[in-house]
Design a protein around this motif. Structure first.
Motif, PDB file in Angstrom:
ATOM      1  N   MET A   1       0.849  -1.197   0.000  1.00  0.00           N
ATOM      2  CA  MET A   1       0.000   0.000   0.000  1.00  0.00           C
ATOM      3  C   MET A   1       0.877   1.236   0.000  1.00  0.00           C
ATOM      4  N   SER A   2       0.621   2.139  -0.937  1.00  0.00           N
ATOM      5  CA  SER A   2       1.408   3.362  -1.001  1.00  0.00           C
ATOM      6  C   SER A   2       1.078   4.240   0.187  1.00  0.00           C
ATOM      7  N   GLY A   3       2.075   5.003   0.606  1.00  0.00           N
ATOM      8  CA  GLY A   3       1.898   5.875   1.754  1.00  0.00           C
ATOM      9  C   GLY A   3       2.554   7.213   1.519  1.00  0.00           C
ATOM     10  N   LEU A   4       2.673   7.973   2.583  1.00  0.00           N
ATOM     11  CA  LEU A   4       3.339   9.271   2.567  1.00  0.00           C
ATOM     12  C   LEU A   4       4.546   9.178   3.487  1.00  0.00           C
ATOM     13  N   VAL A   5       5.713   9.561   2.970  1.00  0.00           N
ATOM     14  CA  VAL A   5       6.920   9.599   3.780  1.00  0.00           C
ATOM     15  C   VAL A   5       7.426  11.033   3.818  1.00  0.00           C
ATOM     16  N   ILE A   6       7.551  11.571   5.018  1.00  0.00           N
ATOM     17  CA  ILE A   6       8.117  12.904   5.193  1.00  0.00           C
ATOM     18  C   ILE A   6       9.533  12.716   5.714  1.00  0.00           C
ATOM     19  N   ARG A   7      10.494  13.184   4.937  1.00  0.00           N
ATOM     20  CA  ARG A   7      11.893  12.868   5.224  1.00  0.00           C
ATOM     21  C   ARG A   7      12.682  14.108   5.616  1.00  0.00           C
ATOM     22  N   GLY A   8      13.607  13.909   6.559  1.00  0.00           N
ATOM     23  CA  GLY A   8      14.619  14.921   6.852  1.00  0.00           C
ATOM     24  C   GLY A   8      14.165  16.093   7.675  1.00  0.00           C
ATOM     25  N   LYS A  28      -3.107   7.472   8.962  1.00  0.00           N
ATOM     26  CA  LYS A  28      -2.502   7.347  10.279  1.00  0.00           C
ATOM     27  C   LYS A  28      -0.974   7.410  10.189  1.00  0.00           C
ATOM     28  N   ILE A  29      -0.346   7.808  11.287  1.00  0.00           N
ATOM     29  CA  ILE A  29       1.101   7.703  11.403  1.00  0.00           C
ATOM     30  C   ILE A  29       1.425   6.251  11.725  1.00  0.00           C
ATOM     31  N   VAL A  30       2.265   5.623  10.891  1.00  0.00           N
ATOM     32  CA  VAL A  30       2.564   4.201  11.099  1.00  0.00           C
ATOM     33  C   VAL A  30       4.021   3.964  11.488  1.00  0.00           C
ATOM     34  N   ALA A  31       4.883   4.956  11.305  1.00  0.00           N
ATOM     35  CA  ALA A  31       6.286   4.768  11.681  1.00  0.00           C
ATOM     36  C   ALA A  31       6.954   6.114  11.866  1.00  0.00           C
ATOM     37  N   ILE A  32       7.833   6.185  12.867  1.00  0.00           N
ATOM     38  CA  ILE A  32       8.709   7.332  13.100  1.00  0.00           C
ATOM     39  C   ILE A  32      10.088   6.752  13.379  1.00  0.00           C
ATOM     40  N   ASP A  33      11.064   7.116  12.559  1.00  0.00           N
ATOM     41  CA  ASP A  33      12.397   6.535  12.732  1.00  0.00           C
ATOM     42  C   ASP A  33      13.442   7.498  12.188  1.00  0.00           C
ATOM     43  N   ARG A  34      14.693   7.214  12.524  1.00  0.00           N
ATOM     44  CA  ARG A  34      15.785   8.073  12.049  1.00  0.00           C
ATOM     45  C   ARG A  34      15.855   8.086  10.528  1.00  0.00           C
ATOM     46  N   GLU A  35      15.583   6.949   9.933  1.00  0.00           N
ATOM     47  CA  GLU A  35      15.585   6.883   8.468  1.00  0.00           C
ATOM     48  C   GLU A  35      14.559   5.864   8.021  1.00  0.00           C
ATOM     49  N   ILE A  36      13.632   6.294   7.175  1.00  0.00           N
ATOM     50  CA  ILE A  36      12.600   5.417   6.630  1.00  0.00           C
ATOM     51  C   ILE A  36      12.781   5.355   5.123  1.00  0.00           C
ATOM     52  N   ARG A  37      12.984   4.153   4.609  1.00  0.00           N
ATOM     53  CA  ARG A  37      13.184   3.968   3.171  1.00  0.00           C
ATOM     54  C   ARG A  37      11.819   3.924   2.475  1.00  0.00           C
ATOM     55  N   PRO A  38      11.568   4.820   1.536  1.00  0.00           N
ATOM     56  CA  PRO A  38      10.277   4.799   0.832  1.00  0.00           C
ATOM     57  C   PRO A  38      10.067   3.498   0.072  1.00  0.00           C
ATOM     58  N   GLU A  39       8.821   3.104  -0.027  1.00  0.00           N
ATOM     59  CA  GLU A  39       8.440   1.928  -0.784  1.00  0.00           C
ATOM     60  C   GLU A  39       7.891   2.358  -2.142  1.00  0.00           C
ATOM     61  N   PRO A  40       7.866   1.438  -3.120  1.00  0.00           N
ATOM     62  CA  PRO A  40       7.334   1.799  -4.443  1.00  0.00           C
ATOM     63  C   PRO A  40       5.928   2.384  -4.341  1.00  0.00           C
ATOM     64  N   GLY A  41       5.720   3.497  -5.004  1.00  0.00           N
ATOM     65  CA  GLY A  41       4.416   4.157  -5.010  1.00  0.00           C
ATOM     66  C   GLY A  41       4.226   5.175  -3.912  1.00  0.00           C
ATOM     67  N   ASP A  42       5.156   5.257  -2.968  1.00  0.00           N
ATOM     68  CA  ASP A  42       5.029   6.230  -1.885  1.00  0.00           C
ATOM     69  C   ASP A  42       5.161   7.661  -2.399  1.00  0.00           C
ATOM     70  N   ARG A  43       4.429   8.548  -1.790  1.00  0.00           N
ATOM     71  CA  ARG A  43       4.683   9.984  -1.966  1.00  0.00           C
ATOM     72  C   ARG A  43       5.766  10.375  -0.970  1.00  0.00           C
ATOM     73  N   VAL A  44       6.744  11.117  -1.434  1.00  0.00           N
ATOM     74  CA  VAL A  44       7.843  11.531  -0.566  1.00  0.00           C
ATOM     75  C   VAL A  44       7.867  13.050  -0.489  1.00  0.00           C
TER      76      VAL A  44
END
Length: 464
Positions: A1-8, A28-44
Motif C-alpha cells: 500500500m502506497s503511503g506518505l513519507v516525510i523525510r529529513g 494514520k502515522i505508522v512509523a517514526i524513525d531516524r531513516e525510513i526507506r520509501p516503498e514503491p508508489g510512496d509519496r515523498v
C-alpha cells in the motif's frame, strides 16, 4: 500500500523532538524513525531544514456559517486555517441562529459537512434559558459547551440567545447541567454588574482606546474567574476559561486548581503579542473583549505562559467586514468586538516561542497535545504511531509581513492591521489532514469535503 513519507524534517511535538522521518498510511502515522526507506508508489515530501509539527488544534473560532458569509464562511475560514498548519477547529455556537438545541446542532453539522477543508467540532451554547437542551445537545455530539457571564449588547442579543448566565444562581444551575454531561464547559468571564458600573464611569473618557479599556478593567475579568472557579468546586464542572488576558486571572485559576477545581486556562496570541498601545493606534480594528492590556500585564502573562500557568493558546478568530469596523470607529460601545487571527496562528506561535526562555516544544504543545487531551480529541495532537496523520511542515525562518492587500484566504484577515508592527516569522509549507495534503506550495489543494465532523463522545482528560 502506497503511503506518505516525510523525510529529513526536525520533528517537534510533546512525544518526539529531533531529526526523524515519518511514514503515514490510511490516514494514520505508522512509523517514526531516524531513516525510513520509501516503498514503491510512496509519496515523498522532503522536509530538510524544516519543522514538522502536529497539526494545530484551534479550540476557539467564530466562522458564523451560514448566518454571515460576508464576514466569514466555513470554506474561507478553514482554507485560511489549512494555510497555516491548523488541522482541527472547534467552532463557537454564537450565530444568527445560536446553537442551543440538539436540532440546531445537527442542522449546523450537516450544513458544514462538505464545506470544511479540515476536521471540526461544534460547541453548543448553555445558559439559564436553555437548560432543558443541554443533555440533548451532548447526546447530539456537542464537543463542549459555551456560556457568557454577562448579557450581550442589545444589538447582538439574538446571536447569544440561550447562552448567558449572569447571576450566581443562574450560573450555578447552568454549570451543574453541563457538569452532568461530562463535557468541557468553556466560560467567557466578565462580571455583568461591574461591566455596567465601569461603562458608566468611563463614558466621558477621551479616545476610543481609553474608553474601551476603562470600561473593562482587569477586575471585571478576574472577579468572574473567581466566581466561576468557586462554583466549579461545588458543581464538578470541567471549566475552560477562554481568552484570559491577565496574569492575575491565571493565578486565580491556579489557586482554584490547587483547591481541587478542574480548570484549564486559554489565552490568545493577541494578548501575548500586543498591548493597549495597539488599541490606541487602531481603535475599532483592535477591539476585543477583554481588551488588550497594558504592557506590564502582557509581560506578566508571558511569564505565566513560560511557567505553565496557561494550558492552551487559541485564536478566538472573529471576522467582520471593513465597513462594519469603520461604522463605529469613534464609538467603543457600539463597535463590534473580536480579531481575525487564524491565518496568523503559526507565525504568531513561533514569534511567541522566540521570547526569552519560551521553549518551542512547550508553545507548540499548547495548540496540539494539550487541547487534544482537554477536549477528548482521540488520535490527534501529537506525533505518535497510531495517531491521525495531521501534520504541518513549517519554514520557521520565513517572514510573514502583514499587508492589507495580500491575497488572504480568510474574509477578515485584511482587517488585521494590528499586526502591522509585529515581526511575524514562520510559515506553513504544507499541511496534511489524515495524511492528505490540504495545503501545499502556497495554495489550498484539498477538497472542502475532506474535513470530518468530530462529535463529542468522551470526557477528555486534564491538559496537564
Amino acid at each position: 500500500m502506497s503511503g506518505l513519507v516525510i523525510r529529513g524534517g526536525d520533528l517537534c511535538s510533546s512525544a518526539v523532538s529531533g531529526s526523524f522521518d515519518l511514514r503515514c498510511e490510511h490516514g494514520k502515522i505508522v512509523a517514526i524513525d531516524r531513516e525510513i526507506r520509501p516503498e514503491p508508489g510512496d509519496r515523498v515530501f522532503d522536509a530538510s531544514g524544516l519543522l514538522v509539527v502536529p497539526g494545530l488544534i484551534d479550540v476557539h473560532v467564530h466562522f458564523r456559517d451560514p448566518g454571515s458569509p460576508e464576514r466569514e464562511s466555513f470554506l474561507t475560514g478553514t482554507a485560511a486555517a489549512a494555510s497555516n498548519g491548523v488541522t482541527t477547529v472547534l467552532e463557537m455556537p454564537t450565530s444568527d441562529v445560536p446553537v442551543t438545541t440538539a436540532a440546531r446542532l445537527e442542522r449546523r453539522g450537516r450544513h458544514l459537512s462538505g464545506r470544511s477543508f479540515i476536521d471540526f467540532g461544534l460547541y453548543a451554547g448553555a445558559g439559564h434559558s436553555s437548560l432543558d437542551e443541554v443533555e440533548s445537545c451532548a447526546r447530539a455530539g456537542a464537543i463542549a459547551f459555551k456560556t457568557f457571564t454577562h448579557r450581550p449588547q442589545p444589538s447582538r442579543a439574538a446571536a447569544f440567545e440561550g447562552m448567558w448566565a449572569v447571576t450566581e444562581p443562574q450560573l450555578f444551575q447552568t454549570m451543574s447541567a453541563v457538569a452532568a454531561t461530562g463535557r468541557v464547559h468553556a466560560v467567557h468571564c466578565e462580571n455583568d454588574r461591574l461591566l455596567e458600573h465601569f461603562a458608566a464611569e468611563s463614558a466621558d473618557r477621551p479616545g476610543f482606546g481609553e474608553r474601551h479599556r476603562e470600561a473593562r478593567p482587569p477586575v471585571v475579568e478576574d472577579s468572574a474567574i473567581a466566581m466561576v472557579g468557586s462554583l466549579s468546586l461545588t458543581t464538578g464542572a470541567r471549566v475552560h476559561l477562554v481568552h484570559v488576558s491577565t496574569a492575575r486571572g491565571v493565578d486565580l485559576a491556579d489557586g482554584l486548581r490547587r483547591a481541587g477545581a478542574d480548570i484549564s486556562v486559554e489565552t490568545c496570541p493577541h494578548y501575548l503579542l500586543l498591548d493597549q498601545d495597539t488599541l490606541d493606534r487602531y481603535g475599532s480594528f483592535a477591539k476585543c473583549n477583554p481588551p488588550l492590556r497594558a504592557h506590564d500585564v502582557r509581560r506578566s502573562l508571558l511569564d505565566r505562559l513560560r511557567h505553565d500557568g496557561i494550558d492552551i493558546i487559541a485564536s478566538d478568530h472573529c471576522s467582520y467586514t471593513t465597513e462594519e469596523l469603520g461604522h463605529h470607529a469613534e464609538d467603543p460601545c457600539g463597535a463590534l468586538p473580536g480579531l481575525p487571527g487564524i491565518e496568523f496562528l503559526m507565525p504568531s506561535l513561533l514569534t511567541i516561542a522566540r521570547e526569552p526562555d519560551q521553549a518551542l516544544v512547550d508553545v507548540i504543545a499548547k495548540m496540539t497535545s494539550r487541547p487534544a487531551r482537554r477536549f477528548g480529541l482521540e488520535g490527534k495532537g501529537d506525533l505518535v504511531v497510531g495517531n491521525d496523520a495531521d501534520l504541518a511542515v513549517v519554514d520557521p525562518r520565513a517572514a510573514v509581513p502583514f499587508a492589507a492587500d495580500a491575497g488572504f484566504l480568510a474574509q477578515g484577515s485584511r482587517n488585521a492591521v494590528y499586526l502591522s508592527e509585529v515581526d511575524l516569522r514562520g510559515r506553513a509549507v504544507a499541511t496534511f489532514v489524515r495524511g492528505n495534503a490540504v495545503f501545499s506550495d502556497g495554495a489550498v489543494v484539498g477538497s472542502p469535503g475532506h474535513g470530518q465532523w468530530i462529535r463529542g463522545a468522551g470526557t477528555g482528560r486534564s491538559p496537564r
